[in-house]
Structure formats: structure tokens, C-alpha cells
Design a protein around this motif. Structure first.
Motif, short mmCIF file in Angstrom:
data_model
loop_
_atom_site.label_atom_id
_atom_site.label_comp_id
_atom_site.label_asym_id
_atom_site.label_seq_id
_atom_site.Cartn_x
_atom_site.Cartn_y
_atom_site.Cartn_z
N TYR A 118 30.14 19.95 -30.07
CA TYR A 118 30.28 21.22 -29.34
C TYR A 118 29.48 22.28 -30.10
CZ TYR A 118 34.36 18.66 -27.64
OH TYR A 118 35.20 17.70 -27.13
N PHE A 119 28.65 23.00 -29.36
CA PHE A 119 27.84 24.05 -29.98
C PHE A 119 28.51 25.40 -29.75
CE2 PHE A 119 23.78 21.39 -29.24
CZ PHE A 119 24.03 20.69 -30.41
N THR A 120 28.56 26.19 -30.81
CA THR A 120 28.97 27.59 -30.73
C THR A 120 27.81 28.44 -31.24
OG1 THR A 120 29.92 27.63 -32.95
CG2 THR A 120 31.37 26.92 -31.15
N PRO A 121 27.85 29.74 -31.03
CA PRO A 121 26.71 30.56 -31.48
C PRO A 121 26.39 30.42 -32.96
CG PRO A 121 28.08 31.81 -29.98
CD PRO A 121 28.81 30.53 -30.24
N SER A 122 27.39 30.18 -33.80
CA SER A 122 27.13 30.16 -35.25
C SER A 122 27.47 28.83 -35.92
CB SER A 122 27.91 31.27 -35.94
OG SER A 122 29.31 31.11 -35.71
N THR A 123 28.08 27.91 -35.19
CA THR A 123 28.50 26.65 -35.81
C THR A 123 28.24 25.48 -34.87
OG1 THR A 123 30.76 26.82 -34.94
CG2 THR A 123 30.34 27.79 -37.12
N VAL A 124 28.38 24.31 -35.45
CA VAL A 124 28.36 23.06 -34.69
C VAL A 124 29.71 22.37 -34.93
CG1 VAL A 124 27.26 20.82 -34.37
CG2 VAL A 124 25.87 22.82 -34.90
N GLU A 125 30.48 22.20 -33.86
CA GLU A 125 31.80 21.57 -33.95
C GLU A 125 31.69 20.11 -33.50
OE1 GLU A 125 34.36 23.21 -35.14
OE2 GLU A 125 33.47 25.22 -35.15
N MET A 126 32.31 19.23 -34.28
CA MET A 126 32.29 17.80 -33.95
C MET A 126 33.68 17.20 -34.16
SD MET A 126 28.67 16.32 -35.41
CE MET A 126 28.98 16.85 -37.08
N LYS A 127 33.96 16.19 -33.38
CA LYS A 127 35.16 15.38 -33.56
C LYS A 127 34.73 13.92 -33.70
CE LYS A 127 38.52 18.33 -31.21
NZ LYS A 127 39.53 18.43 -30.12
N VAL A 128 34.90 13.41 -34.90
CA VAL A 128 34.48 12.04 -35.21
C VAL A 128 35.73 11.15 -35.21
CG1 VAL A 128 33.31 10.55 -36.86
CG2 VAL A 128 32.59 12.94 -36.60
N HIS A 219 58.40 0.53 -54.98
CA HIS A 219 57.43 1.32 -55.73
C HIS A 219 56.33 1.81 -54.79
CE1 HIS A 219 54.96 -2.32 -55.64
NE2 HIS A 219 53.94 -1.57 -56.01
N SER A 220 55.65 2.86 -55.22
CA SER A 220 54.60 3.48 -54.42
C SER A 220 53.24 3.19 -55.05
CB SER A 220 54.83 4.99 -54.33
OG SER A 220 53.84 5.60 -53.53
N GLU A 221 52.25 3.07 -54.19
CA GLU A 221 50.89 2.76 -54.63
C GLU A 221 49.91 3.59 -53.81
OE1 GLU A 221 47.89 -1.13 -54.57
OE2 GLU A 221 50.07 -1.40 -54.56
N GLN A 222 48.82 4.00 -54.43
CA GLN A 222 47.82 4.81 -53.74
C GLN A 222 46.56 4.00 -53.51
OE1 GLN A 222 47.27 9.06 -54.63
NE2 GLN A 222 45.11 8.62 -55.02
N LEU A 223 46.09 4.03 -52.26
CA LEU A 223 44.85 3.36 -51.89
C LEU A 223 43.76 4.41 -51.68
CD1 LEU A 223 46.24 0.84 -49.23
CD2 LEU A 223 46.03 0.52 -51.69
N SER A 224 42.56 4.07 -52.03
CA SER A 224 41.43 4.99 -51.85
C SER A 224 40.24 4.22 -51.29
CB SER A 224 41.06 5.67 -53.17
OG SER A 224 40.69 4.71 -54.14
N MET A 225 39.39 4.95 -50.58
CA MET A 225 38.23 4.32 -49.96
C MET A 225 37.16 5.37 -49.70
SD MET A 225 37.90 2.43 -46.26
CE MET A 225 38.15 4.01 -45.48
N ASP A 226 35.91 5.01 -49.92
CA ASP A 226 34.76 5.84 -49.58
C ASP A 226 33.89 5.06 -48.60
OD1 ASP A 226 33.94 7.81 -52.55
OD2 ASP A 226 35.80 7.54 -51.45
N THR A 227 33.47 5.72 -47.55
CA THR A 227 32.60 5.08 -46.58
C THR A 227 31.54 6.07 -46.11
OG1 THR A 227 32.54 3.88 -44.48
CG2 THR A 227 34.10 5.69 -44.64
N PHE A 228 30.42 5.54 -45.67
CA PHE A 228 29.29 6.37 -45.24
C PHE A 228 28.91 5.98 -43.82
CE2 PHE A 228 29.15 5.89 -49.81
CZ PHE A 228 28.94 7.18 -50.27
N GLN A 229 28.61 7.00 -43.01
CA GLN A 229 28.29 6.78 -41.61
C GLN A 229 27.11 7.67 -41.21
OE1 GLN A 229 31.86 7.78 -39.48
NE2 GLN A 229 33.01 6.00 -40.25
N TYR A 230 26.37 7.18 -40.22
CA TYR A 230 25.32 7.98 -39.59
C TYR A 230 25.86 8.49 -38.26
CZ TYR A 230 21.88 6.27 -42.95
OH TYR A 230 21.19 6.00 -44.11
N ILE A 231 25.77 9.79 -38.06
CA ILE A 231 26.23 10.38 -36.80
C ILE A 231 25.11 11.23 -36.21
CG2 ILE A 231 28.66 10.40 -37.49
CD1 ILE A 231 28.37 13.37 -38.14
N ASP A 232 25.17 11.40 -34.91
CA ASP A 232 24.18 12.21 -34.18
C ASP A 232 24.83 13.54 -33.84
OD1 ASP A 232 22.22 13.29 -32.63
OD2 ASP A 232 21.99 11.54 -31.32
N CYS A 233 24.30 14.62 -34.40
CA CYS A 233 24.89 15.93 -34.18
C CYS A 233 24.18 16.69 -33.06
CB CYS A 233 24.85 16.76 -35.46
SG CYS A 233 23.17 17.19 -36.01
#
Length: 243
Positions: A118-128, A219-233
Motif C-alpha cells: 500500500y502506498f501512502t504519500p510518505s511511506t510504503v506499507e506492506m503486509k508480509v 521447563h521452558s526453552e527459547q527457540l530462535s531463527m533467522d531467515t532471508f526473503q526477497y519481496i517485491d515492494c
């Protein structure tokens, strides 16, 4: 004159002697209390009073003394029973450790399903929209909660989201969850790049950082993850994009 009284008295004395002799023979079969041999020297047993029999009504009040050589004190197959008990205990402990030992949890990306722009006058809004996979290798259910996810473009945070109650993963299974990340681009250069009509391809390199807590087996445990994506804005796209 002949006196008959003297004869009857003699007969009575003989009867008394015979009765005493019978009593002695009857009592001689039982050893007196404290004697160790066949002699009758010792004290009279206070339990049976020398008669060799337990009085009625005292069966539940008396304690029997069993010699150490009695076979009842030497049960058979003792080693076998002990070995079986130890083997059963070890097997039970091994099964408990096998089923209740904590196993790893895995958080992994599956696919980028859509990117709405979504384009606004000053920003670009996206929902991924992304689909994530949670894998549970344990034999118990796992509760996933407190997911923190942030999106970065060129080390600049452009979107954040937090989900308190994520899902519950059954034992030995996988579960897919869908996460929608709101992104706002305020940078002037990126705004011009995404809105330019002279550029045919408006691709951005999106970096997603995720952390999530899981609770299982106390007991509690924490999971973490990094991922990279290509998106079209530049335009809206609903075509699935693999990560």
C-alpha cells in the motif's frame, strides 16, 4: 480278731503310689524348662507349666522360637527373585528416561505466501504473510508462546510483531502457523525506489529475526531463527515465494 481297716489303708497307699508313678512317666516325656539334655533338672516352663501343651486362648499371645537351621528361614530362589526385581526396576527407569527425556524443538520457515503493498504519500506499507513450521520430537505436548518477530531491511528495523499465545504442538508431530508481519518503509530512498515507475523490478532483501518460547516437561526453552526473503515492494503479489 482280724482288723479290715489296716488292709484298706494299705490298698489306698498302693493306689497313690501307682498314680504318682504314672504322673512321673507322663511328665518325663517333656523336658523341663531350662534343661538341655534328657535329665529333668531345671525350672518348670512358665508357658505350658510343664505339661508340654499351650493353654487355650493364648495362641495369639505367644511367640514361637524357630531355630536358625529351620528351612523356613532359607527361602528358595532368592537370587532369582532379586535378579528379576532389579531387572524390572532397570527396565522401568530406562523406559521413563526414554519417553520423558527432553528432545529438541525446531522452528523453521516454510513459505512466503503473499506480500500486500500500500502506498501512502510518505511511506510504503506492506503486509508480509509467512508460514512457519514447529516440529516437536518429544513424547509430550509442547506449548509455544511469546513469539517475537522483527523485520529488517539493510539493518534497519521496519516492522515488529509479538504473539503471546502461539499454539500447542501434539507429541511427535509438526504444526504450521501463519504469521502476518506489518512493514512500514519511511526511508526516502526506499520510498522512491518502490514507487518509481521507471524501474521494472522493485526487489527488497528482507531479513526476519524470530524468537519463541516453548514449555514442556516442566521447563521452558527459547527457540530462535533467522531467515532471508526477497519481496517485491512495487506491486501487490499473492504468488507464493519460497524462502
Amino acid at each position: 480278731m482280724v482288723s479290715f481297716g489296716h488292709g484298706s489303708s494299705l490298698q489306698e497307699d498302693q493306689n497313690v503310689l501307682i498314680d504318682q508313678s504314672k504322673d512321673k512317666r507322663r511328665l518325663s516325656k517333656w523336658r523341663e524348662y531350662g534343661s538341655t539334655g534328657g535329665d529333668s533338672t531345671g525350672d518348670t516352663c512358665p508357658t505350658c507349666h510343664g505339661i508340654g501343651r499351650i493353654p487355650r486362648g493364648q495362641e495369639n499371645q505367644l511367640v514361637a522360637v524357630i531355630p536358625c537351621s529351620d528351612q523356613r528361614l532359607r527361602p528358595r530362589h532368592t537370587k532369582l527373585y532379586v535378579s528379576i526385581s532389579v531387572a524390572v526396576c532397570l527396565l522401568t527407569c530406562a523406559l521413563i528416561l526414554f519417553f520423558l527425556f527432553p528432545r529438541s524443538m525446531t522452528l523453521s520457515p516454510v513459505i512466503n505466501t503473499s506480500v500486500l503493498v500500500y502506498f501512502t504519500p510518505s511511506t510504503v506499507e506492506m503486509k508480509v504473510t509467512n508460514v512457519l513450521n514447529i516440529t516437536n520430537e518429544n513424547f509430550v505436548s509442547v506449548q509455544a508462546h511469546d513469539m517475537d518477530l522483527q523485520a529488517l531491511i539493510w539493518d534497519t528495523v521496519v516492522g515488529k510483531i509479538k504473539i503471546s499465545n502461539v499454539t500447542t504442538v501434539p507429541p511427535r508431530s509438526e504444526k504450521l502457523i501463519t504469521v502476518e508481519i506489518p512493514i512500514t518503509i519511511e526511508d526516502i530512498g526506499l520510498n522512491g525506489y518502490c514507487k518509481s515507475v521507471h524501474i521494472r523490478i522493485h526487489t527488497l532483501f528482507l531479513h526476519l529475526q524470530m524468537t519463541m518460547k516453548v514449555f514442556y516437561l516442566g521447563h521452558s526453552e527459547q527457540l530462535s531463527m533467522d531467515t532471508f526473503q526477497y519481496i517485491d515492494c512495487g506491486t501487490n503479489s499473492t504468488i507464493p515465494r519460497p524462502t
